[in-house]
Design a protein around this motif. Structure first.
Motif, PDB file in Angstrom:
ATOM      1  N   GLY A  75      61.874  53.878  60.446  1.00  0.00           N
ATOM      2  CA  GLY A  75      61.085  54.995  59.924  1.00  0.00           C
ATOM      3  C   GLY A  75      61.938  55.952  59.100  1.00  0.00           C
ATOM      4  O   GLY A  75      63.151  56.056  59.291  1.00  0.00           O
ATOM      5  N   LYS A  91      61.505  50.256  69.418  1.00  0.00           N
ATOM      6  CA  LYS A  91      60.416  49.423  69.931  1.00  0.00           C
ATOM      7  C   LYS A  91      60.771  47.973  69.623  1.00  0.00           C
ATOM      8  O   LYS A  91      61.023  47.627  68.467  1.00  0.00           O
ATOM      9  N   ASN A  93      59.293  45.098  69.088  1.00  0.00           N
ATOM     10  CA  ASN A  93      58.026  44.432  68.789  1.00  0.00           C
ATOM     11  C   ASN A  93      58.080  43.525  67.561  1.00  0.00           C
ATOM     12  O   ASN A  93      57.121  42.831  67.262  1.00  0.00           O
ATOM     13  N   ALA A  95      57.787  44.184  64.507  1.00  0.00           N
ATOM     14  CA  ALA A  95      56.911  44.569  63.394  1.00  0.00           C
ATOM     15  C   ALA A  95      57.735  44.924  62.151  1.00  0.00           C
ATOM     16  O   ALA A  95      58.872  45.377  62.251  1.00  0.00           O
ATOM     17  N   GLU A  97      56.572  47.082  59.748  1.00  0.00           N
ATOM     18  CA  GLU A  97      56.253  48.446  59.289  1.00  0.00           C
ATOM     19  C   GLU A  97      56.111  49.346  60.499  1.00  0.00           C
ATOM     20  O   GLU A  97      55.412  49.010  61.451  1.00  0.00           O
ATOM     21  N   VAL A  98      56.779  50.520  60.438  1.00  0.00           N
ATOM     22  CA  VAL A  98      56.715  51.442  61.573  1.00  0.00           C
ATOM     23  C   VAL A  98      55.414  52.236  61.555  1.00  0.00           C
ATOM     24  O   VAL A  98      54.860  52.505  60.497  1.00  0.00           O
ATOM     25  N   GLU A  99      54.939  52.586  62.743  1.00  0.00           N
ATOM     26  CA  GLU A  99      53.744  53.421  62.865  1.00  0.00           C
ATOM     27  C   GLU A  99      54.089  54.894  62.726  1.00  0.00           C
ATOM     28  O   GLU A  99      53.335  55.668  62.163  1.00  0.00           O
ATOM     29  N   LEU A 100      55.232  55.294  63.280  1.00  0.00           N
ATOM     30  CA  LEU A 100      55.663  56.689  63.247  1.00  0.00           C
ATOM     31  C   LEU A 100      57.015  56.802  62.545  1.00  0.00           C
ATOM     32  O   LEU A 100      57.863  55.922  62.687  1.00  0.00           O
ATOM     33  N   GLU A 103      60.565  56.075  64.393  1.00  0.00           N
ATOM     34  CA  GLU A 103      60.773  54.855  65.168  1.00  0.00           C
ATOM     35  C   GLU A 103      61.634  53.839  64.425  1.00  0.00           C
ATOM     36  O   GLU A 103      61.646  53.781  63.203  1.00  0.00           O
ATOM     37  N   TYR A 105      62.160  49.651  64.682  1.00  0.00           N
ATOM     38  CA  TYR A 105      61.612  48.437  65.287  1.00  0.00           C
ATOM     39  C   TYR A 105      62.666  47.341  65.305  1.00  0.00           C
ATOM     40  O   TYR A 105      63.406  47.149  64.332  1.00  0.00           O
TER      41      TYR A 105
END
Length: 132
Positions: A75, A91, A93, A95, A97-100, A103, A105
């Motif tokens: 992020g 995280k 996971n 992924a 692309e980060v959600e927040l 973060e 990943y």
């Protein structure tokens, strides 16, 4: 020949009482020593020994003890949090692309037991490969 450069290095000093639950959910929250008590409860408290200004990028590696896991996304605010507060939210996971914005990943741990790796005295690093 490929060599590695350390972007960040730290040692785990203490685990908050809620850390194991988060690790089992593939989430690791780091906070440098001296975190406020409410944050220390959920955090892997640590003492950084090395850090560089330039942030890691996807493809760089998070090393917990001797286990390497690739960073898949970071992020926009994550690295400034690391440099200013020793705070990071990882995280596991995979992924892209980060959600927040705070973060980072990481690829899924695929059978690694994070609760066994993230213990007081453990070394955590972020490394990048550099061409020699």
């Amino acid at each position: 020949m490929t060599e590695t450069e350390t972007i960040y290095a730290t040692e785990v000093t203490e685990l908050g009482p809620e850390v194991a639950e988060f690790l089992e959910a593939d989430l690791m929250i780091l906070f440098a020593e001296g975190a406020p008590p409410e944050l220390a409860e959920i955090s892997v408290n640590h003492r950084p020994s090395e850090k560089r200004e330039a942030p890691p990028v996807p493809g760089d590696v998070l090393v917990i003890q001797d286990h390497e896991l690739r960073i898949t996304a970071i992020g926009e605010k994550a690295w400034s949090n690391v440099l200013q507060l020793g705070h990071a939210v990882f995280k596991f996971n995979g992924a892209s692309e980060v959600e927040l914005p705070g973060e980072i990943y990481i690829e899924e741990p695929n059978g690694l037991d994070l609760t066994e790796l993230v213990v007081p005295g453990a070394r955590i690093e972020i490394r990048t490969e550099v061409s020699g």
